[in-house]
Design a protein around this motif. Structure first.
Motif, short mmCIF file in Angstrom:
data_model
loop_
_atom_site.label_atom_id
_atom_site.label_comp_id
_atom_site.label_asym_id
_atom_site.label_seq_id
_atom_site.Cartn_x
_atom_site.Cartn_y
_atom_site.Cartn_z
N SER A 94 73.62 7.54 17.99
CA SER A 94 72.54 6.60 18.31
C SER A 94 73.08 5.21 18.58
CB SER A 94 71.52 6.57 17.17
OG SER A 94 70.83 7.80 17.08
N THR A 104 65.57 11.74 26.61
CA THR A 104 65.73 12.82 25.65
C THR A 104 64.81 13.95 26.07
OG1 THR A 104 65.44 13.50 23.34
CG2 THR A 104 64.02 11.74 24.14
N ASP A 120 70.32 11.78 25.92
CA ASP A 120 70.51 12.06 24.50
C ASP A 120 70.34 13.55 24.27
OD1 ASP A 120 70.57 12.07 21.73
OD2 ASP A 120 68.44 11.59 21.57
#
Length: 996
Positions: free
Chosen positions: A302, A331, A405
């Motif tokens: 992150s 994501t 992500d």
């Protein structure tokens, strides 16, 4: 100097390099003010040189007392706001704002800023007497404009010392954390323990509880540092990290305070290295290049993404033009990772720089507005792009950095195309026009060409994909060509290094397997005719959910948890039970509650997690939901509630097996078939570190330990590719399809003229002619023999899947292939499939015996270097689903017990691939959005890839179970019905635009 082998010589080497090559001056320790923890002359000197006008104004007020009053105010500000905040933002003093540091400008448009940046004063001071109460000294302190930012204790193996022991011990026990230079946030920001071989760091001294992190580059794929000819292994610290521009960059763009945990984050070496290399590559290559970052769990992903997003958003070329106009962080999780949002949002963010697309019905509108306004950083789910095109008139030509992500399968499917269509419309249009001008293509083919060009890489988009467990497609789509011409990660931080450095735990060290021993027996005199393959699956499922099975395992789980797990972490340890289906989760919850009540245990309390509604066939008139079984607790509140003190066991079915971060999770009880990536992702929920957590338990009732080891071994170092997909396979499949004579090319052309009409020309009445072009092929298909129907359907599905994949990695511009892809995808939806209901054996099969036997009591699973099997490419042959032979129920049971005896593992025969696909987020989303027929278009390519993947990893087992073609075909035929039933309540759902 005493000798060239001493610590003094080591210290002199570092200082000499910093002064000669690193942009420092050597400071005088006698000029250090230990009460203020400053070099006062450097503080005043920088301010007077860079800000003479405001300095003159306050000098007119204070006269000769100015320096004393100024330093007192500065110390007070740093006590309140911290030294990092003060260095970045300055402080107010008598109507003026004074900067304490100038950071490198992003571009060269303001020469004054560059001049002030060059005026920064960096000093290295040896043997600093830091404590007003004694004469203790620090080996090295690095100052920026008189403010200490780095301290270091040096040790030397040649005189019997090492950083891991002596230097860390000094910081923990010999350094007063209340001394001015060590006060958390107020002065020095990071403290290094250094020897010639290793570097460790901490940002907070807490006595014996001080926690040091390794700051090493890695040795191969493991911990430590590799030897370097003519230098110390740790030379990178002073030659690279502490170098003037590097240290100022870290202070200005990396270091940040995590407010919730009150933790000062200094980048680990691999994070710093990764971000800087990605930025450098972007500056050199510009948009249009993809990058794969293979970073293990525990890598601090992150923070790495957050740092990268901010760097790319302010990245300028030497001509002062931006490399990327906007950064989009994607994501594929429907609930956007809150930690990721918060991390990106809090790092030196200014109003309007970061736009978070919140969940809810207006997210597509929010995204459209952010893109149209050119927001610097946009954070959203990939699904937000599903409806955004209708809300955007036309975006100007812009360059985008797209940070992914957890790069999963959704990045290689049709959902990813929506991202390209939205962000590359202008570029795709220009490419289409250029090709039309060059080749004089017919106007009706414009839309076909546009569709084909959209699938490939776009010159205005760069993808930065982060994942710990890349699949084959992920490597191909985002990897760069490495040694041997195979796709490889741009940057690697391996599972092995993360384990060896202590950032995650090796969950296999605590793995124990249980094996089921059972026999199935007929309970009734009748011996009905049943579909052989479906009856076998049903027999296995019967055992999985049988009360005896669940009751026995419930007892084992609870008693093991109470005796071995609950006492850990001062009684705060938690466990997860991974079940094979929603019904199993419901039955486990009831069994847990019953057993706990019977035993009057007050120290175990469980929650259950599953989606939707579940009906238990043994309990009439009752429907179970997650909130209902959790005493009204909302689904969104479950993670936070489980993290609290009231609950310590979580029963899950297809939830919380990926992306769930609970550091107190110390045990996992697995009653579900796990394979490949899913095994790694599920068991890795245990690997998070926590104070006092040095062991984990994984009790597995289902899986073969060797299968689990092989799955982890594949990702222990770098997941690699040995075999690449041959693009010629696509043409081979096309030629094979022609041999069936199911369709005529004129029909494909006729279909394409309607399907690929330009938007302005499309009308609602096109639906009829579109279907009409498909109907002749359907009739010819119906006239084929059953075996040929299966072969054609499989080959057509394989073509569709392979084209969808290859068109993103190979620059196909053959519009005939695109036309056949579109035609074939729609034709598959019209080809009939047998629809058969599930087999219910509840009244026809009895459980003769059931027992569990513990295996591997003393033998641990151990991962070793250079032993991972390569990732395998997607297959290019299709499978058909036909009607299986009929068999007596007794024959099905006899077949199972005859082939596997009393040690038969039911899920290895029938449910292995099912469990893998049920946990696949793409499959789950497709089931939510589609009826069963349309669900098949997403499901079948997933099944093809899963089967091939499992055969590569478990060849001996698959060969044993599926040795003959009949059984293999029967197994495949079960999958669609079984998985769809597991994921839905069998109600038809709208939505026909989900593609493989």
């Amino acid at each position: 100097m005493k000798g060239i082998h001493t610590e003094e010589a080591f210290e002199a080497t570092i200082v000499d390099h910093l002064v000669t090559h690193g942009g420092y001056v050597e400071g005088d320790p006698d000029r250090y003010d230990c009460e203020r923890a400053l070099l006062p002359e450097d503080v005043i000197g920088f301010v007077r040189e860079t800000q003479p006008k405001p300095w003159a104004k306050v000098e007119a007020i204070h006269g000769a007392r100015l320096e004393e009053v100024f330093l007192a105010a500065l110390c007070k500000t740093m006590a309140q706001m911290g030294s990092l905040h003060t260095l970045r933002h300055g402080f107010g003093f008598y109507g003026q704002t004074f900067r304490l540091c100038t950071f490198a400008p992003a571009h060269g448009l303001n020469p004054t800023v560059q001049k002030d940046y060059e005026a920064n004063r960096l000093a290295v001071v040896r043997q600093v007497h830091y404590d007003p109460k004694n004469q203790n000294s620090l080996d090295l302190v690095l100052f920026v404009n008189g403010i200490p930012v780095v301290t270091a204790e040096l040790k030397n193996q040649l005189t019997g010392q090492c950083a891991v022991l002596e230097a860390q011990r000094q910081y923990k026990f010999d350094r007063d954390r209340n001394a001015p230079i060590f006060r958390f946030k107020e002065r020095a920001l990071v403290h290094f323990a250094v020897d010639p071989d290793e570097v460790w760091m901490t940002t907070r001294l807490q006595g014996a509880k001080t926690f040091f992190l390794p700051f090493n580059r890695g040795h191969g794929t493991g911990k430590g540092n590799a030897p370097v000819a003519g230098k110390h292994r740790t030379h990178y610290l002073w030659e690279e990290v502490w170098q003037r521009d590097s240290l100022l960059d870290i202070l200005g763009r990396f270091l940040h305070l995590e407010v919730k945990k009150e933790t000062l984050i200094f980048p680990r070496y691999h994070q710093l290295d990764c971000v800087r290399k990605l930025v450098a590559a972007s500056l050199t290559k510009g948009p249009g290049t993809n990058y794969l970052v293979e970073h293990s769990a525990g890598s601090g992903k992150s923070n790495s993404i957050a740092w990268l997003a901010h760097r790319l958003a302010s990245l300028y070329r030497p001509d002062n033009t931006k490399v990327y106009d906007s950064v989009v962080v994607l994501t594929d999780r429907r609930v956007l990772d809150q930690q990721l949002q918060d991390t990106i949002y809090q790092i030196e963010h200014k109003t309007g720089v970061v736009v978070k697309i919140e969940s809810g019905g207006v997210k597509s509108t929010q995204l459209a507005q952010a893109l149209e306004q050119g927001a610097a950083i946009v954070i959203c789910t990939i699904h937000s792009f599903g409806f955004v095109q209708d809300k955007i008139a036309s975006l100007p030509e812009r360059r985008y950095a797209i940070i992914v992500d957890e790069a999963h399968s959704s990045q290689s499917g049709e959902m990813a195309l929506l991202v390209k269509q939205a962000l590359s419309e202008a570029q795709i249009g220009a490419a289409v026009q250029a090709q039309l001008d060059e080749d004089d293509a017919a106007t009706p083919d414009q839309a076909v060409l546009r569709a084909a060009l959209t699938r490939g890489r776009q010159p205005n988009l760069s993808y930065f994909a982060f994942t710990a467990t890349p699949k084959y497609k992920t490597k191909e789509l985002f990897g760069h060509i490495g040694p041997g011409g195979k796709p490889a990660a741009f940057h690697l931080y391996s599972m092995r290094q993360a384990i060896e450095e202590g950032f995650i735990l090796d969950v296999l060290r605590g793995y124990t397997s249980y094996k089921r021993f059972f026999e199935l027996a007929k309970k009734v005199a009748a011996d009905p005719d049943l579909d052989k393959r479906r009856a076998a699956r049903a027999a296995v499922q019967f055992v999985n959910i049988h009360p005896t099975n669940i009751a026995q395992k419930t007892q084992i789980i609870i008693e093991h948890f109470r005796s071995c797990v609950r006492p850990l972490l001062d009684g705060k340890a938690k466990a997860m039970v991974v079940t094979g289906s929603r019904l199993e989760a419901v039955r486990y919850k009831r069994a847990f509650d019953t057993y706990l009540a019977e035993k009057n245990y007050q120290d175990v309390c469980c929650l259950v997690a599953f989606s939707g509604e579940v009906r238990d066939p043994d309990v009439s008139g009752k429907t179970y939901t997650e909130p209902g079984m959790n005493e009204g607790l909302k689904e969104s509140e479950l993670p936070e509630t489980f993290a609290g003190p009231d609950y310590n066991v979580l029963l899950v079915a297809e939830k919380y097996q990926t992306g769930f971060d609970q550091p107190r999770l110390c045990a996992m009880y697995v009653d579900k078939r796990l394979a490949g990536i899913q095994a790694v992702q599920t068991l890795s929920r245990l690997n998070r570190t926590h104070d006092g957590k040095d062991q984990t338990f994984a009790l597995d009732f289902v899986n073969d330990p060797n299968d689990i080891l092989r799955a982890f071994q594949q990702y222990y170092e770098e997941a690699r590719i040995d075999e690449r997909v041959d693009p010629q396979r696509l043409y081979e499949l096309r030629d094979r399809l022609r041999e069936f004579r199911v369709y005529e090319w004129s029909e494909v052309e006729g279909f394409a003229k309607i399907f690929f009409k330009l938007p302005a020309a499309k009308v609602a009445t096109d639906h009829g002619p579109l279907n009409a072009w498909l109907d002749p092929a359907k009739d010819r298909f119906d006239a084929l023999e059953a075996e040929k129907r299966d072969e054609f359907r499989g080959a057509l599905g394989a073509y569709r899947n392979l084209y969808s994949f290859l068109a993103q990695t190979v620059p196909f511009q053959d519009i005939a292939l695109e036309k056949l892809y579109a035609y074939g995808r729609m034709l598959l939806s019209k080809l009939p499939r047998e629809s058969v209901g599930p087999v219910d054996l509840g009244d026809e099969v009895a459980l003769r015996s059931f027992s569990l036997k513990k295996q591997m009591e003393d033998e641990a699973l151990v991962m070793v270097a250079e032993d991972g099997t390569p990732l395998k490419p997607p297959g290019h042959t299709g499978t058909g689903v036909g009607k299986g032979p009929q068999a007596k129920l007794s024959e099905v049971i006899a077949l199972i017990n005859e082939r596997f005896g009393t040690e038969f593992d039911a899920q290895d025969l029938v449910d292995g691939v099912t469990e893998q696909l049920v946990a696949d987020e793409g499959v789950q989303q497709a089931a939510e959005a589609n009826d069963k027929m349309n669900f098949g278009y997403v499901f079948h390519p997933k099944l093809d890839a899963a089967l091939l993947d499992r055969h590569a990893k478990h060849a001996d087992f698959i060969d044993k179970v599926f040795a003959d073609q009949e059984i293999g075909g029967l197994f495949r035929a079960l999958m669609l019905d079984q998985i769809y039933e597991r994921l839905t309540s069998e109600k038809p759902q709208a939505g026909d635009e989900v593609y493989p």
